[in-house]
Design a protein around this motif. Sequence first.
Motif, PDB file in Angstrom:
ATOM      1  N   ARG A  58      -8.716  -4.136  11.401  1.00  0.00           N
ATOM      2  CA  ARG A  58      -7.446  -3.834  10.750  1.00  0.00           C
ATOM      3  C   ARG A  58      -6.538  -3.169  11.784  1.00  0.00           C
ATOM      4  O   ARG A  58      -6.968  -2.274  12.508  1.00  0.00           O
ATOM      5  CB  ARG A  58      -7.766  -2.887   9.588  1.00  0.00           C
ATOM      6  N   CYS A  86      -7.289   5.463  11.795  1.00  0.00           N
ATOM      7  CA  CYS A  86      -8.179   6.635  11.926  1.00  0.00           C
ATOM      8  C   CYS A  86      -9.502   6.391  11.215  1.00  0.00           C
ATOM      9  O   CYS A  86     -10.460   7.121  11.448  1.00  0.00           O
ATOM     10  CB  CYS A  86      -7.529   7.869  11.318  1.00  0.00           C
ATOM     11  N   TYR A 106       0.847  -1.204   0.000  1.00  0.00           N
ATOM     12  CA  TYR A 106       0.000   0.000   0.000  1.00  0.00           C
ATOM     13  C   TYR A 106       0.886   1.260   0.000  1.00  0.00           C
ATOM     14  O   TYR A 106       0.683   2.189  -0.785  1.00  0.00           O
ATOM     15  CB  TYR A 106      -0.900  -0.064   1.241  1.00  0.00           C
ATOM     16  N   ASN A 161       0.752   4.270  13.572  1.00  0.00           N
ATOM     17  CA  ASN A 161      -0.108   3.138  13.175  1.00  0.00           C
ATOM     18  C   ASN A 161       0.126   2.651  11.748  1.00  0.00           C
ATOM     19  O   ASN A 161      -0.199   1.510  11.435  1.00  0.00           O
ATOM     20  CB  ASN A 161      -1.593   3.466  13.406  1.00  0.00           C
ATOM     21  N   ARG A 208       2.969   8.513   1.628  1.00  0.00           N
ATOM     22  CA  ARG A 208       1.952   9.335   0.985  1.00  0.00           C
ATOM     23  C   ARG A 208       2.177  10.821   1.223  1.00  0.00           C
ATOM     24  O   ARG A 208       1.454  11.653   0.686  1.00  0.00           O
ATOM     25  CB  ARG A 208       0.545   8.848   1.299  1.00  0.00           C
ATOM     26  N   SER A 267      -9.568   2.696   1.156  1.00  0.00           N
ATOM     27  CA  SER A 267      -8.332   3.452   0.874  1.00  0.00           C
ATOM     28  C   SER A 267      -7.626   2.952  -0.383  1.00  0.00           C
ATOM     29  O   SER A 267      -7.561   1.744  -0.615  1.00  0.00           O
ATOM     30  CB  SER A 267      -7.349   3.322   2.039  1.00  0.00           C
TER      31      SER A 267
HETATM   32  C1  SIN Z   1      -5.145   6.145   8.922  1.00  0.00           C
HETATM   33  O1  SIN Z   1      -5.283   5.486   9.931  1.00  0.00           O
HETATM   34  O2  SIN Z   1      -5.264   7.363   8.946  1.00  0.00           O
HETATM   35  C2  SIN Z   1      -4.772   5.542   7.587  1.00  0.00           C
HETATM   36  C3  SIN Z   1      -5.741   4.572   7.082  1.00  0.00           C
HETATM   37  C4  SIN Z   1      -5.605   4.295   5.608  1.00  0.00           C
HETATM   38  O3  SIN Z   1      -4.807   4.916   4.902  1.00  0.00           O
HETATM   39  O4  SIN Z   1      -6.332   3.434   5.144  1.00  0.00           O
END
Ligand code: SIN
Length: 459
Positions: free
Chosen positions: A259, A265, A87, A133, A141, A423
């Motif tokens: 997950r 988040c 990813y 996390n 990114r 995502s």
């Molecule tokens: C996040 O926890 O902000 C990232 C989750 C994601 O990119 O799928």
Amino acid sequence: MTQLEVTNPATNEVIERLEYTSHEDIHAQIERTHQAFEEWKYKDAHERSAKLLQWATLIDEHQDELARLITLEGGKPLAEAKGEVIYANSYVKWYAEEAKRVYGRTIPAHTPTKKLVVDKFPVGVVGAITPWNFPAAMITRKIAPALAAGCTIICKPAVKTPLTTIRLVELAHEAGIPKDAVSYIIASGKDAGDIFTSHQLINKVTFTGSTGVGKTLIEQSAQTVKNVTMELGGLAPFIVHKDADLEAAVDGTIASKFRNAGQTCICANRIYVHEDIADQYIERLTEKVHDLKVGNGLDEGVKVGPVIDANAVEKVLSHITDAQDKGGKLSRSVEDIQSLGGNFLKPVVIANANTTMKAMYEETFGPVAPVMTYSDLDEVIRIANDTEFGLASYFFTNDYRTGLKLFNELDYGVIGWNDGGPSAAHAPFGGLKESGYGREGGTEGIEPYLETKYLSVEV
Ligand code: SIN
């Protein structure tokens, strides 16, 4: 305090000791990153793209090593950690291509003697602060679109998970990206935040983390009117309507909720199920949740690793006991949830949830699935929107009218319809309201690293 101890949340053992970067060295690194910007910004887009692709090749080659680091420092099960590396790298690959698609435009002029041109330029030096996390994906990114746009960047990884970032930056240098175009510092969030937001040579601050810290950074950035991107907290509602495919909804809940042991988040935080199907949904969800193997992420078949540390254990338990005190029915006892000890928590479903429970109005960041029933769609939309957060939301329905209504009316930046994992590097990720502003990913994700200049030529 000059040394940082990085620990493995599965064993609480120290796996690495790192020197903190002194304030003097952080300032020196900012100067060097500024000098690097003066060169990197003049590289043509194809050269920047080629370097990013070279980096992506190295990340692919080091996939196993990077995944192991993620598991060791963050606790994520190895298979999931490999998924994170893929990813993370998809952002590098995507922005290697987007580097070549930063277009300006011409505007039809109001007089024949003028030519009006709009062009895009890199913002400058970026200070990036990332969370623990997703130690690989949250950093790529930011780095990839920044470098693609012609910016240079200093990364401040979370002190709990700096090792993955260090390795990724080393690989970027091996790929031929100049040493000071991308670098890292080891610092507390406060030190990095104070310095990045006040330093004249930092043009942009990009942050992923809590809304509280984001607000402080925004406030501090106002002093020098910095360009900021904020990816902040979430409190994702997950709505299962009466016409949903039940099995798909249960699988979607597990994908979204468990997950990274519930520590994302965009994890489903609060689940709302239509009363007509609630009993079946809860029964099936409980069966599947209790089947999830909990343990050290390096062990075969583990689906739920530890939460990040003892504070996280305490917070998650407080949400569980609060829910129990307010009438929630736990699918396993509090003793059973904690029975593996350390930072391990067995995942739990909480039936009979209601809006007074912390788990329904605070981000839990743990493997807890509170389920509340509803009868009226408008009412559940109202409840889902009744929060200062607006990052991600989910709904399961097979009726297109219901689906489009939910899409239109849910105040969230990322929405999954019959999809627990929305995502993707090629799609915009980011929140509304206090979940932040700016987008990462997609064609939108390079924009925050670009400035617009307008030229009017009298010919
Ligand atoms: C996040 O926890 O902000 C990232 C989750 C994601 O990119 O799928």
